[in-house]
Design an enzyme around this catalytic site. Structure first.
Site, PDB file in Angstrom:
ATOM      1  N   GLU A 131       0.847  -1.193   0.000  1.00 19.93           N
ATOM      2  CA  GLU A 131       0.000   0.000   0.000  1.00 19.93           C
ATOM      3  C   GLU A 131       0.889   1.253   0.000  1.00 19.93           C
ATOM      4  O   GLU A 131       1.840   1.303   0.769  1.00 19.93           O
ATOM      5  CB  GLU A 131      -0.895   0.041   1.241  1.00 19.93           C
ATOM      6  CG  GLU A 131      -1.921   1.147   1.124  1.00 19.93           C
ATOM      7  CD  GLU A 131      -2.903   1.207   2.298  1.00 19.93           C
ATOM      8  OE1 GLU A 131      -2.798   0.385   3.222  1.00 19.93           O
ATOM      9  OE2 GLU A 131      -3.757   2.085   2.278  1.00 19.93           O
ATOM     10  N   HIS A 307      -6.468  -1.974  15.278  1.00 22.56           N
ATOM     11  CA  HIS A 307      -6.668  -1.241  14.025  1.00 22.56           C
ATOM     12  C   HIS A 307      -6.481  -2.164  12.817  1.00 22.56           C
ATOM     13  O   HIS A 307      -7.350  -2.236  11.939  1.00 22.56           O
ATOM     14  CB  HIS A 307      -5.695  -0.062  13.973  1.00 22.56           C
ATOM     15  CG  HIS A 307      -5.811   0.784  12.750  1.00 22.56           C
ATOM     16  ND1 HIS A 307      -6.553   1.940  12.710  1.00 22.56           N
ATOM     17  CD2 HIS A 307      -5.286   0.635  11.516  1.00 22.56           C
ATOM     18  CE1 HIS A 307      -6.483   2.469  11.505  1.00 22.56           C
ATOM     19  NE2 HIS A 307      -5.709   1.694  10.750  1.00 22.56           N
ATOM     20  N   GLU A 308      -5.360  -2.871  12.785  1.00 22.59           N
ATOM     21  CA  GLU A 308      -5.099  -3.725  11.607  1.00 22.59           C
ATOM     22  C   GLU A 308      -6.117  -4.859  11.546  1.00 22.59           C
ATOM     23  O   GLU A 308      -6.576  -5.244  10.479  1.00 22.59           O
ATOM     24  CB  GLU A 308      -3.669  -4.273  11.614  1.00 22.59           C
ATOM     25  CG  GLU A 308      -2.562  -3.221  11.733  1.00 22.59           C
ATOM     26  CD  GLU A 308      -2.690  -2.016  10.808  1.00 22.59           C
ATOM     27  OE1 GLU A 308      -3.245  -2.166   9.702  1.00 22.59           O
ATOM     28  OE2 GLU A 308      -2.256  -0.907  11.193  1.00 22.59           O
ATOM     29  N   GLU A 330      -9.647   4.306   6.460  1.00 23.21           N
ATOM     30  CA  GLU A 330      -8.781   4.732   7.567  1.00 23.21           C
ATOM     31  C   GLU A 330      -9.544   5.489   8.656  1.00 23.21           C
ATOM     32  O   GLU A 330      -9.379   5.210   9.834  1.00 23.21           O
ATOM     33  CB  GLU A 330      -7.600   5.556   7.038  1.00 23.21           C
ATOM     34  CG  GLU A 330      -6.645   4.759   6.145  1.00 23.21           C
ATOM     35  CD  GLU A 330      -6.097   3.500   6.790  1.00 23.21           C
ATOM     36  OE1 GLU A 330      -6.241   3.306   8.019  1.00 23.21           O
ATOM     37  OE2 GLU A 330      -5.537   2.663   6.033  1.00 23.21           O
TER      38      GLU A 330
HETATM   39  N1  B3K Z   1      -2.962   1.034   5.667  1.00 18.23           N
HETATM   40  C1  B3K Z   1      -1.646   1.167   6.226  1.00 18.23           C
HETATM   41  C2  B3K Z   1      -0.933   2.411   5.826  1.00 18.23           C
HETATM   42  C3  B3K Z   1      -0.242   2.335   4.518  1.00 18.23           C
HETATM   43  C4  B3K Z   1       0.566   3.586   4.277  1.00 18.23           C
HETATM   44  C5  B3K Z   1       1.158   3.595   2.924  1.00 18.23           C
HETATM   45  N2  B3K Z   1       2.018   4.753   2.725  1.00 18.23           N
HETATM   46  C6  B3K Z   1      -1.664   1.053   7.700  1.00 18.23           C
HETATM   47  C7  B3K Z   1      -2.932   1.374   8.376  1.00 18.23           C
HETATM   48  O1  B3K Z   1      -3.457   2.454   8.292  1.00 18.23           O
HETATM   49  O2  B3K Z   1      -3.461   0.507   8.992  1.00 18.23           O
HETATM   50 ZN    ZN Z   2      -5.362   1.853   8.801  1.00 13.88          ZN
END
Ligand code: B3K
Ligand code: ZN
Length: 878
Positions: A131, A307-308, A330
């Site tokens: 990402e 979060h993840e 997000e």
């Molecule tokens: N989705 C990723 C962040 C990716 C950043 C790329 N530059 C982590 C998160 O927000 O959970």
């Molecule tokens: Zn995230």
């Protein structure tokens, strides 16, 4: 050292939301074979493409400048040279059939990849970060979030150096290949965009556990770390299990694969990444033990693990149509992790922490040259838009919807959103529509929160008519780049009425709003709108913006006495804290502008001692009530920043409190000593928080040095150790250098603890800090290659140490500019994250203003600057 920028091509063009076009092809599946070798990797990708009706026969694939194309085939036959064009970033096939298998073989050099995107090597292991646009550095592919497909992955590698081979989804076959090599296969049944692809290969130890979902599916949970860190994974594992249970209970969402793998790596551009079934984490958010991690670190581990995990539904099962919709996943997922942490710890204190972060990082972004809406409309480098606006303000936008429609309708809205969009790439509009349809509320005006940048200001004024209290709210929002005039927002303002004896008053409301649990949520929609509360007892004080119900700057007409009253009496912990802070700030701002040195008024001392004596409130909240507003928060309350004067005024008030209440402070400090040694229970954590706030005051007393040093020496956990070390680092204590050296010698083997050692020095308020920080870049433990190390020294200094970064001679600015250039040679994404503090020149006077602009100009003069840094520096100068 390889300068990654030399491989880059012409500057990237701006991408616009209004130009969005749906993809011309769908992809049924992709088979990937990774052949990993010590010094290179070969990737074979075979994808089944199908042209959409009406699309032309040209195929455009994204690519990158750091890989070699070894083969290109359609249905097994090589594509002739005159049938495709390849530039650094695009591979264009002139004409392809309606349905075909595309074969692409590429060769990569993971060891040379210091950008930490695509496939790279960290601490002896191969890992990926895709990402937002990293997959295009692995193979040529439509690397965009609205192209979803099923992935089958085979990894081949050396058996000895890479015993662990992981990818997304469920494990398939594995076996020996002879010649000291082996393979493993992975199948992910859930179609996903390329940004969620992940691979890890290396020598890792593993902590296992399992979780049985509500419907009885057994899931294997694995956390992979390097062998010496295996004893620090328990908290992450417990947090993962708590997250899984919480999402089932609160949102009815279950996990959907047989395994959930987490891998911790030490070189990582961000906190963590939600790749389907294979999260890759920065070690900082996995490893935690009381000896090496502070209580705040433990909380962050829990928050990021949550979060993840929550992304599995909000992000993975329903993903984003394009990167302008980033906040769809997000903002929503930050909201979910904040709610999770609130339920696991203290809701009141968590809210204060979140508001503080929002104000310290997002408000300045919204007020400066890099301001952009939660759903941006254009970008050059998408990685520059993983911002606190998209994340934290995005979460506030979700929180406001939750307040406006209420928790039950919100849950219905979430259900409807999944029902409609599971397996799809959706938009912020889809989310708002689901909330609207589930609740019947009209959120048309509310959507302005997605499209308008800037922090609105709300002014609250009171008037009385007979026994009626009329509260008039007025809203405005200053212009931001590209947005001159703003329309009024729809915002939920949570209000309470605190009667003269401290009890809650409920009064009939005339106006748009409803009472709920002792507070009234009013809908502010107009520029100017009044709310009449009928028959309110005399002496009632309004408590406005309870729980910080909207991300705004509030200007009210409460007197000091009324603030002092709310600081003690309000049932809403946020307003208690806010009123206390307002009271302290009012005084401090006055001291700064008048350069005053007098004694603080009796009222302030009364409030402070009142909080000291408060035995009925959670000690963690008391700790916050006893903390003076930070220098950055105070700076935000001033027209033009006066960093030294703010620093001095704040220190002087702290000293006055310490002198006036020394006995009470010491008594409370002693009484909080843990009887049974270290514990991680909530109560013990809260006591530590309070005790360490008190230590700040004790350090200012005559025996301060001795007490602080003792606290440091006796600390049996990292929270207490860092609290004392931080005070020592600020101080002129004789022991300072010796203690810092001892700490380094003790922890030199532990990267995460050494990061703290750098950070605590970068935060020092001592006048020699700029030169010390510069010196530290030459230290044996400093490296420009590791993002955590860079952040701990450079970002801590430039973002958190207001008084030293803004040193009048401009040294702090010049140092930062040099660092940006140095880091950009290796890692543009991380370099770009360093730029923001230099863009705040609008907040300071000459000569600082000139020095800041000069520093930005000096960066811009460098040849071969990355798009990442160039975009932000140019905007910062505009
Ligand atoms: N989705 C990723 C962040 C990716 C950043 C790329 N530059 C982590 C998160 O927000 O959970
Ligand atoms: Zn995230």
């Amino acid at each position: 050292m390889v300068d990654v920028r030399s491989a880059a091509s012409a500057p990237k063009q701006e991408i616009r939301l209004e130009d969005y076009e749906a993809p011309a092809f769908t992809i049924e599946s992709i088979n990937l074979i990774f052949r990993l070798h010590d010094d290179y990797a070969e990737v074979e990708a075979r994808s089944l493409f199908r042209m959409k009706k009406g699309a032309g026969s040209e195929l455009r694939l994204d690519g990158g400048p750091y890989m070699d194309l070894l083969a290109l085939e359609i249905d097994g036959s090589p594509v002739p040279d005159d049938q495709f064009v390849k530039s650094a970033e695009v591979l264009q096939l002139r004409s392809v059939p309606e349905k075909f298998e595309l074969g692409v073989v590429t060769r990569l050099r993971p060891r040379e990849n210091t950008r930490l995107e695509g496939l790279y090597f960290s601490g002896g292991n191969f890992c990926t970060q895709c990402e937002a646009e990293g997959f295009r550095h692995i193979t040529y592919f439509p690397d965009r979030p609205d192209v979803l497909t099923r992935y089958h992955v085979r990894i081949e590698a050396d058996t000895k150096s890479c015993p662990v081979l992981l990818s997304n989804g469920n494990p398939g076959q594995k076996g020996d290949l002879g010649d000291g090599r082996h393979f493993a296969e992975w199948n992910d049944p859930h179609p996903k965009p390329s940004y969620l692809f992940a691979l890890v290969a290396g020598n890792l130890a593993c902590q296992n556990d399992s979780y049985t979902t509500a419907s009885g599916r057994q899931v294997d949970l694995n956390i992979y770390v390097s062998e010496q860190d295996l004893d620090k994974c328990d908290y992450a594992m417990q947090s993962l299990k708590r997250s899984m249970a919480w999402d089932e209970e609160v949102f009815g969402l279950e996990y959907d694969l047989d395994v959930y793998n987490i891998v911790a790596v030490s070189d990582f551009n961000m906190g963590a990444m939600e790749n389907k079934g294979l999260n890759i984490f920065n070690t900082k958010y996995v490893l935690a033990s009381p000896e090496t991690a502070t209580d705040a670190d433990f909380d962050h581990v829990e928050g990021v693990i949550g979060h993840e995990y929550f992304h599995n539904w909000t992000g993975n099962r329903v993903t984003c149509r394009d990167w302008f919709q980033l906040s769809l996943k997000e903002g929503l997922t930050v909201f979910r992790d904040q709610e999770f942490s609130s339920d696991m710890t203290s809701r009141a204190v968590k809210r204060l922490d979140d508001v503080r972060v929002l104000r310290m990082l997002q408000f300045p972004e919204d007020a400066g040259p890099l301001a952009h809406p939660v759903r941006p409309e254009k970008y050059i480098e998408i990685n520059n838009f993983y911002t606190t606006t998209v994340y934290n303000k995005g979460a506030e936008v979700i929180r406001m919807m939750h307040s406006i429609i209420g928790p039950e309708a919100f849950r219905k809205g979430m259900d409807l959103y999944f029902e409609r969009h599971d397996g799809q790439a959706a938009t912020c509009e889809d989310f708002a529509a689901a909330m609207e349809d589930a609740s019947g509320a009209d959120l048309k005006q509310f959507r302005l929160w997605y499209s308008q940048a800037g922090t609105p200001k709300v002014t609250a004024r009171r008037s009385h008519e007979g026994r009626d209290l009329i509260i008039t709210l007025e809203q405005s929002c200053a212009p931001s780049p590209g947005q001159g005039v703003k329309l009024p927002y729809h915002m939920p303002i949570r209000l309470g009425l605190v009667g003269p004896n401290g009890g809650e008053v409920t009064a009939d409301l005339e106006g748009d709003g409803k009472w709920e649990d002792g507070s009234c949520i009013v809908n502010l929609r107009e520029t100017h709108q009044s709310f009449r509360f009928k028959n309110v007892p005399e002496g009632t004080v309004p408590s406005i913006l309870r729980g910080f119900s909207a991300p705004v700057v509030l200007d009210h007409d409460l007197s000091d006495d009324e603030l002092a009253f709310l600081a003690v009496q309000d049932s809403d912990p946020f307003v208690r804290w806010e009123s206390t802070q307002d009271l302290y700030s009012r005084y401090l701002v006055k001291q700064v502008s008048e350069d005053g040195e007098g004694h603080p008024p009796e009222l302030l001392l009364q409030v402070f001692t009142g909080h000291l004596a408060d035995k009925a409130t959670d000690p963690a909240l008391v700790a916050e009530l006893l903390t003076l507003p930070g220098e950055i928060a105070l700076g935000q309350k001033m027209e033009s920043l006066a960093p030294e004067r703010i620093h001095t005024a704040r220190e002087t008030l702290a000293k006055a409190f310490a002198d006036a209440s020394s006995e009470n402070i010491i008594d409370l400090y002693q009484s909080l000593k843990a009887a049974q040694g270290y514990s991680h229970e909530q109560g013990a954590k809260a006591n530590r928080r309070l005790r360490n706030v008190l230590l700040n005051y004790i350090a200012l007393m005559p025996d301060g040095e001795e007490t602080t040093q003792r606290r440091y020496a006796e600390a049996d956990n990292m929270t207490d150790c860092m609290a004392a070390l931080s005070l020592i680092s600020h101080s002129n204590f004789d022991c300072r250098d010796k203690v810092l050296q001892e700490f380094y010698d003790k922890w030199r083997q532990n990267d995460l603890v050494i990061d703290k050692w750098f950070a605590v020095q970068a935060q020092s308020k001592r006048s020699d800090t700029v030169s010390k920080v510069r010196e530290l870049t030459q230290h044996e433990a400093f490296t420009f290659k590791n993002p955590n190390r860079l952040r701990s020294l450079i970002s801590t200094f430039s973002m958190l140490n207001q008084v030293r970064f803004h040193e009048k001679n401009g040294e702090g600015y010049r140092f930062l500019a040099e660092m940006i250039v140095r880091v950009d040679e290796l890692n543009p994404q991380t370099a770009a994250r360093l730029v923001a503090p230099l863009g705040r020149w609008g907040r300071v006077d000459e000569p600082r203003k000139g020095f800041m602009k000069d520093a930005l100009m000096s960066v811009l003069k460098v040849s071969n600057l990355s798009d990442d840094v160039r975009e932000l520096v140019e905007k910062s100068l505009a």
